[in-house]
Scaffold this active site. Structure first.
Site, PDB file in Angstrom:
ATOM      1  N   CYS A   2       0.846  -1.200   0.000  1.00  0.00           N
ATOM      2  CA  CYS A   2       0.000   0.000   0.000  1.00  0.00           C
ATOM      3  C   CYS A   2       0.881   1.249   0.000  1.00  0.00           C
ATOM      4  O   CYS A   2       2.093   1.181   0.137  1.00  0.00           O
ATOM      5  CB  CYS A   2      -0.879  -0.014   1.243  1.00  0.00           C
ATOM      6  SG  CYS A   2      -1.736  -1.568   1.460  1.00  0.00           S
ATOM      7  N   ARG A  27       2.526   1.767  -7.051  1.00  0.00           N
ATOM      8  CA  ARG A  27       2.455   0.660  -6.080  1.00  0.00           C
ATOM      9  C   ARG A  27       1.135  -0.084  -6.209  1.00  0.00           C
ATOM     10  O   ARG A  27       0.900  -1.071  -5.548  1.00  0.00           O
ATOM     11  CB  ARG A  27       2.613   1.197  -4.647  1.00  0.00           C
ATOM     12  CG  ARG A  27       3.964   1.831  -4.372  1.00  0.00           C
ATOM     13  CD  ARG A  27       3.950   2.595  -3.058  1.00  0.00           C
ATOM     14  NE  ARG A  27       3.883   1.730  -1.903  1.00  0.00           N
ATOM     15  CZ  ARG A  27       4.969   1.271  -1.264  1.00  0.00           C
ATOM     16  NH1 ARG A  27       6.162   1.591  -1.713  1.00  0.00           N
ATOM     17  NH2 ARG A  27       4.860   0.501  -0.218  1.00  0.00           N
ATOM     18  N   TRP A  75      -3.560  -1.723  -1.321  1.00  0.00           N
ATOM     19  CA  TRP A  75      -3.451  -2.891  -2.199  1.00  0.00           C
ATOM     20  C   TRP A  75      -4.003  -4.036  -1.361  1.00  0.00           C
ATOM     21  O   TRP A  75      -3.356  -4.482  -0.407  1.00  0.00           O
ATOM     22  CB  TRP A  75      -2.002  -3.131  -2.593  1.00  0.00           C
ATOM     23  CG  TRP A  75      -1.772  -4.436  -3.288  1.00  0.00           C
ATOM     24  CD1 TRP A  75      -1.491  -5.647  -2.706  1.00  0.00           C
ATOM     25  CD2 TRP A  75      -1.855  -4.690  -4.684  1.00  0.00           C
ATOM     26  NE1 TRP A  75      -1.380  -6.614  -3.650  1.00  0.00           N
ATOM     27  CE2 TRP A  75      -1.594  -6.083  -4.880  1.00  0.00           C
ATOM     28  CE3 TRP A  75      -2.103  -3.918  -5.790  1.00  0.00           C
ATOM     29  CZ2 TRP A  75      -1.591  -6.675  -6.140  1.00  0.00           C
ATOM     30  CZ3 TRP A  75      -2.101  -4.518  -7.047  1.00  0.00           C
ATOM     31  CH2 TRP A  75      -1.849  -5.870  -7.210  1.00  0.00           C
ATOM     32  N   ASN A 101       0.569  -0.355   6.106  1.00  0.00           N
ATOM     33  CA  ASN A 101       1.051  -1.130   4.972  1.00  0.00           C
ATOM     34  C   ASN A 101       1.750  -2.342   5.561  1.00  0.00           C
ATOM     35  O   ASN A 101       2.616  -2.213   6.419  1.00  0.00           O
ATOM     36  CB  ASN A 101       2.028  -0.304   4.124  1.00  0.00           C
ATOM     37  CG  ASN A 101       2.593  -1.126   2.957  1.00  0.00           C
ATOM     38  OD1 ASN A 101       1.952  -2.085   2.517  1.00  0.00           O
ATOM     39  ND2 ASN A 101       3.764  -0.765   2.489  1.00  0.00           N
ATOM     40  N   GLY A 102       1.359  -3.545   5.139  1.00  0.00           N
ATOM     41  CA  GLY A 102       1.974  -4.763   5.655  1.00  0.00           C
ATOM     42  C   GLY A 102       0.894  -5.794   5.968  1.00  0.00           C
ATOM     43  O   GLY A 102      -0.256  -5.644   5.571  1.00  0.00           O
ATOM     44  N   GLU A 481      10.274 -21.846 -17.534  1.00  0.00           N
ATOM     45  CA  GLU A 481      10.123 -20.446 -17.094  1.00  0.00           C
ATOM     46  C   GLU A 481      11.367 -19.643 -17.441  1.00  0.00           C
ATOM     47  O   GLU A 481      11.270 -18.496 -17.890  1.00  0.00           O
ATOM     48  CB  GLU A 481       9.838 -20.398 -15.598  1.00  0.00           C
ATOM     49  CG  GLU A 481       9.744 -19.007 -15.008  1.00  0.00           C
ATOM     50  CD  GLU A 481       8.678 -18.131 -15.678  1.00  0.00           C
ATOM     51  OE1 GLU A 481       7.852 -18.650 -16.458  1.00  0.00           O
ATOM     52  OE2 GLU A 481       8.699 -16.911 -15.423  1.00  0.00           O
ATOM     53  N   LYS A 485      11.215 -16.248 -19.727  1.00  0.00           N
ATOM     54  CA  LYS A 485      11.779 -14.984 -19.230  1.00  0.00           C
ATOM     55  C   LYS A 485      12.754 -14.417 -20.250  1.00  0.00           C
ATOM     56  O   LYS A 485      12.738 -13.249 -20.596  1.00  0.00           O
ATOM     57  CB  LYS A 485      12.499 -15.196 -17.898  1.00  0.00           C
ATOM     58  CG  LYS A 485      11.628 -15.379 -16.701  1.00  0.00           C
ATOM     59  CD  LYS A 485      11.045 -14.101 -16.139  1.00  0.00           C
ATOM     60  CE  LYS A 485       9.747 -13.665 -16.704  1.00  0.00           C
ATOM     61  NZ  LYS A 485       8.620 -14.556 -16.755  1.00  0.00           N
ATOM     62  N   GLU A 488      11.009 -13.393 -23.781  1.00  0.00           N
ATOM     63  CA  GLU A 488       9.998 -12.320 -23.805  1.00  0.00           C
ATOM     64  C   GLU A 488      10.626 -10.945 -23.596  1.00  0.00           C
ATOM     65  O   GLU A 488      10.058  -9.936 -24.003  1.00  0.00           O
ATOM     66  CB  GLU A 488       8.895 -12.569 -22.798  1.00  0.00           C
ATOM     67  CG  GLU A 488       9.266 -12.475 -21.344  1.00  0.00           C
ATOM     68  CD  GLU A 488       8.037 -12.621 -20.447  1.00  0.00           C
ATOM     69  OE1 GLU A 488       6.959 -12.116 -20.785  1.00  0.00           O
ATOM     70  OE2 GLU A 488       8.162 -13.252 -19.393  1.00  0.00           O
ATOM     71  N   HIS A 504      15.395 -36.985 -29.120  1.00  0.00           N
ATOM     72  CA  HIS A 504      14.299 -37.419 -30.006  1.00  0.00           C
ATOM     73  C   HIS A 504      14.014 -36.386 -31.083  1.00  0.00           C
ATOM     74  O   HIS A 504      12.875 -36.199 -31.489  1.00  0.00           O
ATOM     75  CB  HIS A 504      13.051 -37.696 -29.165  1.00  0.00           C
ATOM     76  CG  HIS A 504      13.253 -38.801 -28.184  1.00  0.00           C
ATOM     77  ND1 HIS A 504      13.347 -40.126 -28.546  1.00  0.00           N
ATOM     78  CD2 HIS A 504      13.442 -38.769 -26.845  1.00  0.00           C
ATOM     79  CE1 HIS A 504      13.552 -40.873 -27.478  1.00  0.00           C
ATOM     80  NE2 HIS A 504      13.611 -40.082 -26.437  1.00  0.00           N
ATOM     81  N   LYS A 603       0.871  -6.563 -19.678  1.00  0.00           N
ATOM     82  CA  LYS A 603       0.990  -7.170 -18.349  1.00  0.00           C
ATOM     83  C   LYS A 603      -0.168  -8.121 -18.096  1.00  0.00           C
ATOM     84  O   LYS A 603      -0.013  -9.148 -17.466  1.00  0.00           O
ATOM     85  CB  LYS A 603       1.017  -6.086 -17.262  1.00  0.00           C
ATOM     86  CG  LYS A 603       1.206  -6.624 -15.856  1.00  0.00           C
ATOM     87  CD  LYS A 603       2.494  -7.400 -15.704  1.00  0.00           C
ATOM     88  CE  LYS A 603       2.678  -8.020 -14.348  1.00  0.00           C
ATOM     89  NZ  LYS A 603       3.793  -8.983 -14.310  1.00  0.00           N
TER      90      LYS A 603
HETATM   91  C1  AGP Z   1       5.159 -13.840 -17.894  1.00  0.00           C
HETATM   92  O1  AGP Z   1       6.376 -13.149 -17.666  1.00  0.00           O
HETATM   93  C2  AGP Z   1       4.307 -13.157 -18.951  1.00  0.00           C
HETATM   94  N1  AGP Z   1       4.088 -11.809 -18.600  1.00  0.00           N
HETATM   95  C3  AGP Z   1       3.040 -13.955 -19.268  1.00  0.00           C
HETATM   96  O2  AGP Z   1       3.421 -15.221 -19.699  1.00  0.00           O
HETATM   97  C4  AGP Z   1       2.042 -14.135 -18.098  1.00  0.00           C
HETATM   98  O3  AGP Z   1       2.572 -15.036 -17.160  1.00  0.00           O
HETATM   99  C5  AGP Z   1       0.742 -14.719 -18.675  1.00  0.00           C
HETATM  100  O4  AGP Z   1       0.191 -13.775 -19.580  1.00  0.00           O
HETATM  101  C6  AGP Z   1      -0.299 -15.030 -17.583  1.00  0.00           C
HETATM  102  O5  AGP Z   1      -0.660 -13.847 -16.921  1.00  0.00           O
HETATM  103  P1  AGP Z   1      -1.504 -13.984 -15.553  1.00  0.00           P
HETATM  104  O6  AGP Z   1      -0.628 -14.711 -14.584  1.00  0.00           O
HETATM  105  O7  AGP Z   1      -1.796 -12.578 -15.137  1.00  0.00           O
HETATM  106  O8  AGP Z   1      -2.738 -14.766 -15.875  1.00  0.00           O
END
Ligand code: AGP
Length: 608
Positions: A2, A27, A75, A101-102, A481, A485, A488, A504, A603
């Site tokens: 928050c 935030r 938040w 906040n916490g 993952e 990372k 992307e 394979h 996002k």
């Molecule tokens: C991950 O770094 C990406 N931004 C993307 O794969 C993300 O994880 C995916 O769009 C799912 O988003 P969400 O967790 O908000 O559902």
């Protein structure tokens, strides 16, 4: 995470506080509020929604006259976003106002004790407990009352407090949640972060844990929780606003990578009890857990990669069959949903269209839905039957890091508690898992020390066109993952493979100097993964290997070796992902790209 802002001085407080809160918008928040002493009483206004709603409600603060006040952007962690749950929280007599906040980890127990004493609560928040506890212990001395309350509170807090009996003072305290005090002549400020102050002053005191501050126009005093008067030196802030919002880090992604220890702590610790993991808020009774026959985990992107780890951990511990699905595929394969099955939807934003559609499809087929989400009150949270909120706080960078790590922790806790309830593991094994969970935040913090070495290594991959990741078991899930990372945010083509699968077909792509990142932290699978590393090395690959101490022999095969500390084998993914997050960050940085806002990405993907 928050936002807090407070002011006392010769000017009207409310407009200054609202402006300070607007500097903390990054935030994230879902409601906001303000309390100001108007010369006679403490007047308060608060509202769900953006800060603009509160500004409109208070005519940009003009409707709340007074030169001493505190404000807050929330938040949500406990209790949905709504007017009643917004801060400040006041006692019934309206003589004490608190912003926080916490996370107060023992708030349920404290609330029950206060309710037995006749205190009446008007919100679902942990924070309101503080307003009533201060009332309980206040005998005329605010600092003494604050000390008594905070000695009884477990968890993290940054606090701003007003006492009607002491109208020209603001009181503040902190433990684990940041709080700064600003000074500009007779004007004094508190804020949860520096950006809220920079318009007025660059002279600040960073409060340390277990410190209390009293602010008046005339002076500032700092005390320990035992009432000892402390001497603190102010510092001058050199950052501009943008750098300050990133806490001095170059990008939100790096800031959020470094927030993982506290995010994990906020996710794990409130649920750990002596002999169980508290899942009461999920509404999954022990009977329902015992009857569970199958689990489907459905998600997208990194959340899906967390799901793959969840499968390994749930099946290994709870011995429940688990399947994982990409949300965009799930609903089109006519999934079979049986009674006593559970569908887990994982989503940081809680707004991903594919995941929301999968939730609705599974629900329509009669499945019970558990959501693991980071955003309180999001669409997926609202439509699920039960919700496991991660404590990551707002995540700004498009590439998720701390939210993903908290999703892993959520799966660890679900798996351990399900296994305990179903009798799939004994008390000793369960206690070992609890101990490993408690150690995770500190181990991640220690691992972040490898940052410089990772930056050095990353700079050797800037010109790569393709980078392969591989691993076995949970190491494979982490490779998925790590690969996402990297690609992307660096735009380098990358794929992750189950190490045993390379031969394979894909190994035909390995040639001289092809970069391969091999994750080999599993002791049990190490010999097999080592042979896969030899396979790619003999075809000319350049191998960066992640492993644990005791596998020093890997240095004879791989080109570079990074060691991660050991922990419970099923939780190793929480550690091995850290170097891979930093690796992706520094490759992107080295290629001069926009780390926080990579091209073509959002996002939250709210379209199918
Ligand atoms: C991950 O770094 C990406 N931004 C993307 O794969 C993300 O994880 C995916 O769009 C799912 O988003 P969400 O967790 O908000 O559902």
């Amino acid at each position: 995470m928050c936002g807090i802002a407070g002011y006392i001085g010769k000017n009207q407080a409310a407009p200054i506080i609202l402006d300070g809160l607007s500097r903390l918008e990054y935030r994230g928040y879902d409601s906001a509020g303000i309390a100001v002493f108007d010369g006679e009483r403490i007047r308060m206004a608060k509202a769900a929604g953006r800060l603009s709603v509160l500004k409109e409600l208070t005519d940009n603060g003009r409707a709340l006259p007074g030169c001493c006040g505190i404000g807050h952007t929330r938040w949500a962690t406990h209790g949905r976003p709504c007017d009643e749950n917004a801060h400040p929280h006041m006692n019934r007599e309206n003589t004490i106002a608190v912003v926080h906040n916490g996370i107060i980890e023992n708030y349920r127990k404290l609330r029950e004790k206060l309710e037995r004493k006749g205190y009446v609560f008007s919100s679902e928040t942990d924070t309101e407990v503080l307003a009533h506890m201060l009332t309980e212990y206040y005998r005329g001395d605010p600092v003494e009352a604050i000390e008594k309350v905070l000695h009884r509170v477990e968890g993290s807090y940054a606090l701003g407090i007003l006492f009607l009996d002491h109208p020209h003072h603001i009181y503040a305290a902190r433990r684990d949640s940041p709080l700064v005090v600003g000074v500009s002549g007779e004007e004094k400020f508190i804020a949860s972060d520096v950006p809220a102050l920079l318009e007025h002053t660059r002279t600040v005191y960073y409060m340390e844990n277990e410190e209390i501050a009293t602010l008046s126009a005339g002076n500032i005093r700092f005390y320990s929780l035992d009432g000892e008067l402390l001497s603190k030196k102010p510092v001058t802030v050199e950052w501009d606003i943008s750098a300050a919002q990133k806490g001095g880090y170059a990008h939100f992604m790096l800031k959020e990578i470094h927030e993982q220890p506290s995010a994990l702590r906020d996710t794990i610790f409130p649920r750990l009890k002596d002999r169980r993991i508290d899942l009461d808020d999920l509404g999954l009774s022990e009977e329902k857990i015992r009857r569970l026959r199958r689990i489907s985990i459905v998600a997208c992107g990194s959340a899906y990669h967390a799901a793959v780890v969840g499968k390994y951990v749930l099946e290994a511990l709870a011995r429940i069959p688990v399947e994982t699905d990409l949300a965009s595929e799930y609903r089109y394969r006519c999934p079979i949903c049986e009674p006593d099955s559970l569908v887990i939807i994982v989503s940081q934003s809680g707004e991903t269209a594919d995941s929301l559609a999968a939730l609705r499809d599974a629900k329509a087929r009669g499945s019970r839905i558990l959501a693991i989400v980071n955003v309180v009150g999001s669409s997926i949270a609202r439509e699920a039957d039960c919700v496991f909120y991660t404590g990551a706080g707002p995540e700004i960078s498009v590439a998720t890091t701390k939210a993903y790590s908290c999703q892993l922790a959520a799966f660890y806790m679900l798996a351990a508690e399900f296994a305990r309830v179903r009798g799939a593991i004994g008390a000793d094994r369960f206690c070992g898992l609890l101990a490993a969970l408690k150690r995770l935040p500190a181990q991640v913090r220690e691992l972040l020390g490898c940052q410089e070495k990772i930056q050095f290594l990353a700079n050797r991959y800037l010109a790569a066109d393709h980078i392969f990741f591989m691993g076995r078991g949970i190491d494979y899930a982490i490779s998925l993952e790590g690969s996402l990372k990297l690609k992307e945010i660096s735009y380098i083509h990358s794929e992750a493979y189950a190490a045993g699968e390379l031969k394979h077909g894909t190994i035909s792509l390995i040639e001289e100097q092809t970069p391969v990142v091999a994750v080999a932290t599993s002791d049990r699978l190490y010999p097999k993964t080592l042979s896969n590393i030899v396979e790619v090395k003999t075809r000319g690959a350049m191998v960066l290997a992640l492993t644990t101490p005791g596998h020093e022999d890997l240095a004879r095969t791989a080109d570079y070796v990074l060691f991660v500390p050991e922990t419970e084998p099923l939780f190793m993914g929480s550690l091995s992902i850290i170097p891979l997050q930093l690796f992706a960050y520094y490759v992107s940085l080295g290629r001069g790209l926009d780390v926080d806002k990579p091209r073509n990405l959002a996002k939250s993907v709210t379209v199918e």
